[in-house]
Design an enzyme around this catalytic site. Structure first.
Site, PDB file in Angstrom:
ATOM      1  N   LYS A   1     -39.076   4.809  -6.353  1.00 44.19           N
ATOM      2  CA  LYS A   1     -39.345   6.210  -6.706  1.00 44.19           C
ATOM      3  C   LYS A   1     -39.216   7.074  -5.461  1.00 44.19           C
ATOM      4  CE  LYS A   1     -43.075   9.349  -8.240  1.00 44.19           C
ATOM      5  NZ  LYS A   1     -44.449   9.486  -8.788  1.00 44.19           N
TER       6      LYS A   1
ATOM      7  N   LYS B   1     -50.371  20.499  -9.773  1.00 49.75           N
ATOM      8  CA  LYS B   1     -51.524  19.764  -9.244  1.00 49.75           C
ATOM      9  C   LYS B   1     -52.513  20.729  -8.600  1.00 49.75           C
ATOM     10  CE  LYS B   1     -49.178  15.421  -8.054  1.00 49.75           C
ATOM     11  NZ  LYS B   1     -50.000  14.530  -8.895  1.00 49.75           N
TER      12      LYS B   1
ATOM     13  N   ASP C   1     -44.622  10.866  -1.950  1.00 45.59           N
ATOM     14  CA  ASP C   1     -44.240  10.380  -3.283  1.00 45.59           C
ATOM     15  C   ASP C   1     -42.838   9.756  -3.296  1.00 45.59           C
ATOM     16  OD1 ASP C   1     -45.346   9.955  -5.773  1.00 45.59           O
ATOM     17  OD2 ASP C   1     -44.529  11.794  -6.657  1.00 45.59           O
TER      18      ASP C   1
ATOM     19  N   ARG D   1     -42.090   8.244 -13.825  1.00 47.57           N
ATOM     20  CA  ARG D   1     -41.592   7.320 -14.864  1.00 47.57           C
ATOM     21  C   ARG D   1     -40.305   7.843 -15.497  1.00 47.57           C
ATOM     22  NH1 ARG D   1     -47.246   7.887 -17.898  1.00 47.57           N
ATOM     23  NH2 ARG D   1     -47.825   8.135 -15.709  1.00 47.57           N
TER      24      ARG D   1
HETATM   25  N1  BES Z   1     -47.276  10.875  -7.705  1.00 47.00           N
HETATM   26  C1  BES Z   1     -48.283  10.930  -8.692  1.00 47.00           C
HETATM   27  C2  BES Z   1     -49.264   9.767  -8.604  1.00 47.00           C
HETATM   28  C3  BES Z   1     -50.219   9.785  -7.442  1.00 47.00           C
HETATM   29  C4  BES Z   1     -51.411  10.451  -7.549  1.00 47.00           C
HETATM   30  C5  BES Z   1     -49.942   9.089  -6.290  1.00 47.00           C
HETATM   31  C6  BES Z   1     -52.308  10.441  -6.496  1.00 47.00           C
HETATM   32  C7  BES Z   1     -50.814   9.077  -5.244  1.00 47.00           C
HETATM   33  C8  BES Z   1     -52.011   9.754  -5.349  1.00 47.00           C
HETATM   34  C9  BES Z   1     -47.665  10.913 -10.086  1.00 47.00           C
HETATM   35  O1  BES Z   1     -46.441  11.532 -10.210  1.00 47.00           O
HETATM   36  C10 BES Z   1     -48.603  11.643 -10.993  1.00 47.00           C
HETATM   37  O2  BES Z   1     -48.840  12.789 -10.755  1.00 47.00           O
HETATM   38  N2  BES Z   1     -49.151  10.943 -11.963  1.00 47.00           N
HETATM   39  C11 BES Z   1     -50.085  11.506 -12.865  1.00 47.00           C
HETATM   40  C12 BES Z   1     -49.761  10.993 -14.247  1.00 47.00           C
HETATM   41  C13 BES Z   1     -50.566  11.635 -15.327  1.00 47.00           C
HETATM   42  C14 BES Z   1     -50.150  13.067 -15.527  1.00 47.00           C
HETATM   43  C15 BES Z   1     -50.361  10.842 -16.603  1.00 47.00           C
HETATM   44  C16 BES Z   1     -51.479  11.082 -12.460  1.00 47.00           C
HETATM   45  O3  BES Z   1     -51.660   9.924 -12.069  1.00 47.00           O
HETATM   46  O4  BES Z   1     -52.364  11.917 -12.467  1.00 47.00           O
HETATM   47 ZN    ZN Z   2     -45.273  11.558  -8.474  1.00 46.08          ZN
HETATM   48 ZN    ZN Z   3     -46.612  13.640 -10.561  1.00 43.65          ZN
END
Ligand code: BES
Ligand code: ZN
Ligand code: ZN
Length: 497
Positions: free
Chosen positions: A266, A278, A289, A352
């Protein structure tokens, strides 16, 4: 820092500082240490008897020899209890000793072969761990500092002194050097801010590796992605002004017709969340990321330098995730390269969606295995914290191999169940699947989503969200990007051979 292996006896070695290690429960001093201690009026024995130094894991004690020994200083470092020994203790002790000596201005470190003589552990593995622990611990990222640069201290050389099996020790040290340097390349890419490491710069990094070590590199542009129908990657890229790149790096170390192992990383160079934006707090960390992609690049560099006799392909779907005027919106539907459609519930579950296309692309190679690495879910951080990589997959043989490589490399994995029941949570009313399955088991439903694109190939998904970034200095992992995955994958490939 250069690494050298030298034939000699540690007690006779002239040096600024010599590193010696001890077990916590060592009843009697090892012979070489006893000889050495005798020459410095039994100082080591006294320090141990007084209880000042017990050999606890990563404990240190510095002794000035004041002319009694060719070495000016001895740094004792603990390996912990003998029966709790594992190779990572050597990595840690080497890291702690190296940073200690850098702090006091030592430029050349001389070290014994820690753990030598422990049954079941080869001298080459010990030398590898010493080299890795030292190089990884001494890593610094000062690219953006302009002031007081003269205060930055650096160790120039590490000399491993031993009087037997020098060939094996040399081999191990070289392997450690290659793996650690590849990890530090990944760390650099993560630590650079996202206004430097754009998708185009990720592509440049891949091309640099290809040029230096004779790999094949191809970079697909947006129009190529359109032709292939990569609606997931194109969709995520829509909110950003940075052109997306789909980076393909091929290393052919194996026989011509053997099916490759495909590594997918990724590579979101900044994850703002997109329209599902966010919170501001800690958002700066979302430059990490692309850690999965950085690890894949590091691993391919290491594989090439180690001349691993396998065919390996690295795939990096690279883009920013931004909330621009053309950005995808919650409720939108995207059509992926596989033909499957995705309902976007959250634009922040972007990883994803780009991985879906990359995994479909991976199937073109009829791969022996697909391994994807991704900072995929915050839920993984909650479940496993910073010490374990989340693992899910469809093949127990592959999973077992990765688990073993995790123990050996010190980048340990922990499996979560990927039962079909979890797929219920990502059923969509209007598309084939949706990209969010609710708060419950967020790490698993993300993997369940990916599983819809792997067809029948052996596949493992590694969620590195909790391990890709380090908040405080650890023994051999400084603050910042950790380069996680490079050691794990390289060890996996070495074992796979
Ligand atoms: N890159 C983030 C995941 C992440 C979060 C990595 C915190 C490291 C620290 C990913 O793209 C994301 O934002 N995932 C969301 C998914 C959710 C919306 C289902 C998450 O984990 O909040
Ligand atoms: Zn992400
Ligand atoms: Zn994200």
């Amino acid at each position: 820092m250069a690494i050298r292996v030298k034939r000699g006896r540690i007690e006779e070695e002239p040096a600024d500082a010599v590193v010696l290690s001890f077990f916590e429960d060592e009843e009697e001093l090892q012979k070489s240490v006893r000889l050495l201690s005798k020459k410095i009026s039994g100082k080591i024995g006294k320090i141990i008897k007084d209880g000042e130094f017990k050999g606890k894991a990563n404990q240190t004690s510095l002794i000035h020899t004041i002319g009694e020994l060719p070495a000016r200083r001895i740094l004792l470092v603990g390996l912990g209890k003998k029966k709790e020994f594992k190779i990572d203790k050597v990595r840690q002790a080497s890291g702690v000793a190296s940073t200690y000596l850098r702090r006091i201005g030592i430029k050349k470190i001389t070290t014994a072969l820690h753990g030598d003589g422990i049954s079941g552990v080869s001298v080459s593995d010990l030398a590898q761990a010493i080299a890795e622990g030292s190089i990884l611990a001494l890593y610094q990222f000062n690219e953006y500092k302009t002031q007081n640069l003269d205060e930055i201290k650096e160790v120039e050389e590490l000399v491993i002194v031993a009087d037997h099996d020098l060939d094996q020790i040399d081999k191990g040290a070289k392997r450690g050097e290659i793996v650690a340097e590849a990890t530090n390349l990944a760390r650099d890419l993560v630590n650079h801010p996202s206004n430097y490491v754009t998708p185009a710069r990720m592509a440049d990094a891949a091309k640099d590796i290809a040029r230096a070590y004779g790999l094949k590199c191809k970079v697909l542009e947006r129009r190529d992605m359109e032709r292939l129908g990569m609606g997931g990657l194109i969709g995520v890229a829509k909110g950003s002004h940075e052109p997306p790149k789909f980076i393909i790096l091929e290393y052919n170390g194996g026989k011509k017709k053997t099916n490759p192992i495909v590594l997918v990383g990724k590579s979101i160079t900044f994850d703002s969340g997109g329209i599902s934006i966010k919170p501001a707090e800690k958002m700066e960390q979302m430059k990490d990321d692309m850690s999965g992609g950085a690890a894949v690049l590091g691993c391919l560099k290491a594989a090439a330098r180690l001349a691993i006799p396998l065919n390996i392909v690295g795939l990096l779907p690279a883009t920013e995730n931004m909330p621009g005027g053309s950005a995808i919106k919650p409720g939108d539907v995207l059509k992926t390269m596989s033909g499957k459609t995705i309902e976007v519930i959250s634009t922040d579950a972007e990883g994803r969606m780009i991985l879906a296309d990359a995994i479909t692309y991976a199937t073109r190679y009829k791969p022996a295995a697909i391994i994807d690495l991704a900072t995929l879910t915050g839920a993984c951080v909650i479940a496993l914290g910073n010490h374990a990589i989340g693992l899910m997959g469809n093949n127990s043989d592959l999973t077992g191999k990765i688990r073993m490589a995790g123990e050996q490399s010190g980048e340990r994995v922990w499996e979560l169940p990927l039962w079909e029941e979890y797929s219920e949570q990502i059923k969509s009313d209007i598309a084939d699947i949706k990209n969010v399955g609710g708060r419950a088991a967020g790490t698993i439903t993300a993997a369940a989503f990916l599983s819809k694109f792997v067809e029948n190939y052996p596949w493992v998904h590694l969620d590195i969200a909790g391990t890709s970034w380090n908040e405080s200095n650890r023994s051999y992992i400084p603050k910042g990007g950790t380069g996680v995955g490079v050691r794990l994958l390289t060890q996996f490939l070495l074992d796979y051979v």
